[in-house]
Structures are given as C-alpha cells and as structure tokens.
Design a protein around this motif. Structure first.
Motif, PDB file in Angstrom:
ATOM      1  N   SER A 217       0.860  -1.181   0.000  1.00 54.23           N
ATOM      2  CA  SER A 217       0.000   0.000   0.000  1.00 54.23           C
ATOM      3  C   SER A 217       0.895   1.229   0.000  1.00 54.23           C
ATOM      4  O   SER A 217       1.391   1.661   1.036  1.00 54.23           O
ATOM      5  N   HIS A 218       1.122   1.775  -1.189  1.00 55.60           N
ATOM      6  CA  HIS A 218       2.045   2.901  -1.360  1.00 55.60           C
ATOM      7  C   HIS A 218       1.314   4.153  -1.825  1.00 55.60           C
ATOM      8  O   HIS A 218       0.210   4.075  -2.381  1.00 55.60           O
ATOM      9  N   ASP A 233       5.585   4.360   1.776  1.00 52.27           N
ATOM     10  CA  ASP A 233       4.618   3.584   2.551  1.00 52.27           C
ATOM     11  C   ASP A 233       3.461   4.484   2.961  1.00 52.27           C
ATOM     12  O   ASP A 233       3.667   5.537   3.555  1.00 52.27           O
ATOM     13  N   SER A 234       2.229   4.063   2.657  1.00 50.55           N
ATOM     14  CA  SER A 234       1.064   4.891   2.988  1.00 50.55           C
ATOM     15  C   SER A 234       0.633   4.756   4.443  1.00 50.55           C
ATOM     16  O   SER A 234      -0.117   5.600   4.936  1.00 50.55           O
ATOM     17  N   THR A 235       1.036   3.695   5.125  1.00 48.16           N
ATOM     18  CA  THR A 235       0.614   3.291   6.473  1.00 48.16           C
ATOM     19  C   THR A 235      -0.803   2.714   6.493  1.00 48.16           C
ATOM     20  O   THR A 235      -1.252   2.246   7.532  1.00 48.16           O
ATOM     21  N   ILE A 236      -1.520   2.739   5.374  1.00 47.28           N
ATOM     22  CA  ILE A 236      -2.834   2.099   5.281  1.00 47.28           C
ATOM     23  C   ILE A 236      -2.597   0.634   4.925  1.00 47.28           C
ATOM     24  O   ILE A 236      -1.861   0.334   3.982  1.00 47.28           O
ATOM     25  N   VAL A 244      -4.883   2.046  -0.626  1.00 47.58           N
ATOM     26  CA  VAL A 244      -5.262   3.451  -0.784  1.00 47.58           C
ATOM     27  C   VAL A 244      -6.317   3.550  -1.873  1.00 47.58           C
ATOM     28  O   VAL A 244      -6.093   3.145  -3.012  1.00 47.58           O
ATOM     29  N   PHE A 245      -7.467   4.149  -1.530  1.00 42.32           N
ATOM     30  CA  PHE A 245      -8.564   4.296  -2.484  1.00 42.32           C
ATOM     31  C   PHE A 245      -8.648   5.711  -3.059  1.00 42.32           C
ATOM     32  O   PHE A 245      -9.100   5.888  -4.186  1.00 42.32           O
ATOM     33  N   GLY A 246      -8.280   6.728  -2.259  1.00 44.19           N
ATOM     34  CA  GLY A 246      -8.399   8.108  -2.716  1.00 44.19           C
ATOM     35  C   GLY A 246      -7.401   9.018  -2.034  1.00 44.19           C
ATOM     36  O   GLY A 246      -6.907   8.716  -0.937  1.00 44.19           O
ATOM     37  N   LEU A 247      -7.088  10.134  -2.690  1.00 46.14           N
ATOM     38  CA  LEU A 247      -6.123  11.109  -2.172  1.00 46.14           C
ATOM     39  C   LEU A 247      -6.690  12.514  -2.328  1.00 46.14           C
ATOM     40  O   LEU A 247      -7.480  12.785  -3.242  1.00 46.14           O
ATOM     41  N   ALA A 271      -7.450   3.662   8.382  1.00 50.55           N
ATOM     42  CA  ALA A 271      -7.917   3.886   7.009  1.00 50.55           C
ATOM     43  C   ALA A 271      -7.584   5.268   6.488  1.00 50.55           C
ATOM     44  O   ALA A 271      -7.973   5.602   5.368  1.00 50.55           O
ATOM     45  N   THR A 272      -6.882   6.089   7.263  1.00 51.34           N
ATOM     46  CA  THR A 272      -6.444   7.398   6.770  1.00 51.34           C
ATOM     47  C   THR A 272      -4.976   7.605   7.113  1.00 51.34           C
ATOM     48  O   THR A 272      -4.453   7.039   8.082  1.00 51.34           O
ATOM     49  N   ALA A 273      -4.305   8.416   6.299  1.00 49.17           N
ATOM     50  CA  ALA A 273      -2.902   8.769   6.531  1.00 49.17           C
ATOM     51  C   ALA A 273      -2.698  10.217   6.111  1.00 49.17           C
ATOM     52  O   ALA A 273      -3.431  10.742   5.259  1.00 49.17           O
TER      53      ALA A 273
END
Length: 359
Positions: A217-218, A233-236, A244-247, A271-273
């Motif tokens: 999950s990047h 790394d997104s941490t999600i 990751v679904f959205g930014l 679920a958030t970062a």
C-alpha cells in the motif's frame, strides 16, 4: 482495477432505470452537516465527479445493467437539475473519472482492460465528444487521471504492465495522449490501483501522486510531470482488496490518503494517513467505515470530509483538525466527492447525488 470491478459491482443492487430527479442544495451549519440527496439515474453507479463551482458539476458512471451504457451528467444550477451529456456508443463502458475545466470543457475516463480504457473530451458541454485515447495494450488497465494547473498537462495511471505502473500523459489539454517510459517507475509487481472514486491519482501544483494496494500500500510521488516516481509507505494496510482508495491535497505539501478493505468495509481502523511534506506519510485518525474519497473544504483550513460506500455499508465523516480525528456525521455514504468553496458534491451507487453546504 479488476478486484474492484469484480467485487464491488456484485454488491450493488441493480434498480430499474429511473428518471432524473431534481433537488436544491440546502445550507447546513458547520456543526451539523447534512447531505441533500436525490437520484439522477438509478441504473448508474457514479464514481467520478468534478465540481467546477457551487453551481456546476459533472458526474461519470457505469451501468448496473450488464452491457448497459455508461453515462455522463452535468448540472449548472447547483444540482436542481441534471442533463445527460453522454458520448454516443457507450454500451458496456464504465466511466470512473471526469476532469472539467468549466461548464463546457471536460475529459472523461472509461476504465477496463485493453480497449475498454478510453478517454473522451468535449468543449461544448457534452453536445459533441472526441475520443482522444484508446488503450491498445491488453494488459494495461487505466484507473484515474488528473490535470495540472492551467489544464494543459495531465496524467493518467494504469495498473502495472510488466511489473511497473503505466503512466499516460498529455500536454495539450487532453486532445492527445502518449504513454511515458517506465524507466522512472519503481518496481510495482503485485500492486494495483483502485478505480473507486476517480481520485486514486491527484495533482496539486507541480506534484502528482497516486495510491496503490494489493501486495503493498504505497503513495507514489512525482515532481517532474510523471517521468519519475518515488514510492512511499502509505501506512494504510495492504491486501487483496485493501490499500489506498483516494487522495486529496490542500497544498502541494499537505495531503490526506484514505482507504480500507473492501472485504471488511465496516473496519475503518488505520484507514487514513497524512503527509505534511508531500512524501512521508503517517497514520491519521480511524474512520467508522472504509473511505473511498476525501476532500478539503475551502475556507475551512483544517476541515475535511470523507465518504465511502460498499453495498449497504456506507458513511460520511468530517475532520476539523486536518485528519487527526474523525466524526461520522451521516450513515449515508458515496463513492466520490469534490468540494469547492463551501459546497461539497458527492455521488454514489444507484444513481445517487448529493450536496452539502458548510458555512
């Protein structure tokens, strides 16, 4: 992205085709935000939205009926009415992203393997459309696109081809597109994008980002118009249907990533970062449900809204501290979200659209 197409479509109930509905936005105080919802076309699952102003927005969808046409709608009166401005011959196409310059000019992305991935462009409010790109690589699968400030340069991202994400670029406002070299893309074997909301790839200033899931999950970051990328790394948590679904970015440095796991949509933990330097991400507040899309509220410095929808599991949450903590304010959720000034527009399954006013 194949998991999203195969898994999420099955949980959406295919309702009969409904006539477009009308509804006027209702102002709500910031302390008690309320969606004002209506149904535009019950046969559509809307996953792409672009709000040009509090009065004008475009939405993009795919049919809940097998082989049915994907449709594009536009409102220029704050959501009171919606016009079907779809390109002709869209049977079987799934529109997942729309990027608009104004009420007249917009590009829309249809997703899928091979030739199902296409881009169309209009300059007359959808009266006529030009197909500006059709994918010819059988293993490519384009998911999201966005444009740089000024609207000339833009990027689109495909799931990995031969182990690396594929980037498509335009420098003439979407009139033509070219596939960029993959030499500047890190190895991404086992990863993929989620075409959940049209915001798996976003641009702010001179920077572009896209998110991934699967084996990792990047959040990938580019500062040179998509030629080279850095994976962070997104941490999600990652997973077969997770990542990751959205930014969304408030500035070219300050952003939020949202996601979760479509296999466990009621789990919003981790679920958030957040990032404050455009690259390094840290875990932010938990959500009550998964999050498919996020948007910053202009005029409210630290305020964000997140929406998510997976079958009957859905919800909308708000943060007033830049994503450090979240409060769910509605059991109603959506796939896609965009906010301009004090107005948010959202759209989701079964043809639903909504507006939210924050003061």
């Amino acid at each position: 992205m194949r998991i999203l197409l195969g898994t999420i479509t099955l949980v959406l109930s295919a309702l009969p085709l409904g006539a477009p509905a009308t509804a006027a936005p209702v102002a709500a105080p910031a302390a008690d935000p309320t969606w004002n919802e209506s149904v535009v076309d019950a046969d559509q699952s809307f996953r792409g939205i672009d709000a040009v102003s509090p009065d004008t927005a475009w939405i993009a969808g795919s049919s809940l009926t097998e082989g049915g046409p994907g449709r594009i709608f536009r409102s220029t009166d704050g959501g009171d009415s919606w016009q079907d401005v779809s390109p002709p011959g869209t049977e079987g196409l799934g529109f997942r992203d729309v990027e608009a310059e104004d009420a007249s000019t917009a590009s829309v992305l249809a997703i899928g393997p091979g030739e199902a991935s296409r881009i169309y462009r209009t300059t007359d409010g959808g009266v006529t459309w030009t197909e500006t790109f059709r994918n010819t690589e059988e293993t490519a699968f384009y998911n999201c696109m966005d444009f740089y400030p000024g609207g000339k340069r833009g990027l689109a991202v495909s799931d990995p081809v031969d182990g690396t994400f594929r980037i498509l670029a335009t420098d003439d406002g979407g009139q033509s597109w070219e596939v960029l070299s993959d030499e500047g893309m890190p190895d991404s074997t086992g990863e993929f994008n989620y075409s959940a909301s049209g915001d798996c790839l976003v641009i702010k200033g001179r920077s572009a980002w896209f998110g991934s899931g699967g084996d990792a999950s990047h959040v990938f970051h580019s500062t040179d118009f998509g030629r080279t990328w850095e994976a962070n790394d997104s941490t999600i948590p990652a997973g077969e249907a997770a990542g990751v679904f959205g930014l969304a970015f408030r500035t070219p440095r300050e952003g939020i990533a949202v996601g979760g796991d479509f296999a466990a949509p009621t789990d919003g933990a981790d679920a958030t970062a957040r990032t404050s330097d455009a690259s390094e991400w840290s875990n932010a507040g938990d959500l009550a449900r998964l999050g498919e899309d996020a948007a910053w509220i202009q005029g409210h410095r630290d305020t964000l809204v997140v929406v998510g929808e997976s079958g009957d599991v859905m919800g909308s949450s708000i943060s007033r501290d830049g994503g450090l903590s979240w409060e769910q304010f509605a059991e109603t959720g959506f796939h896609t979200l965009d906010c301009v000034r004090h107005t948010c527009w959202a759209a989701g399954g079964n043809g639903r659209v909504a507006t939210l006013r924050l003061r």
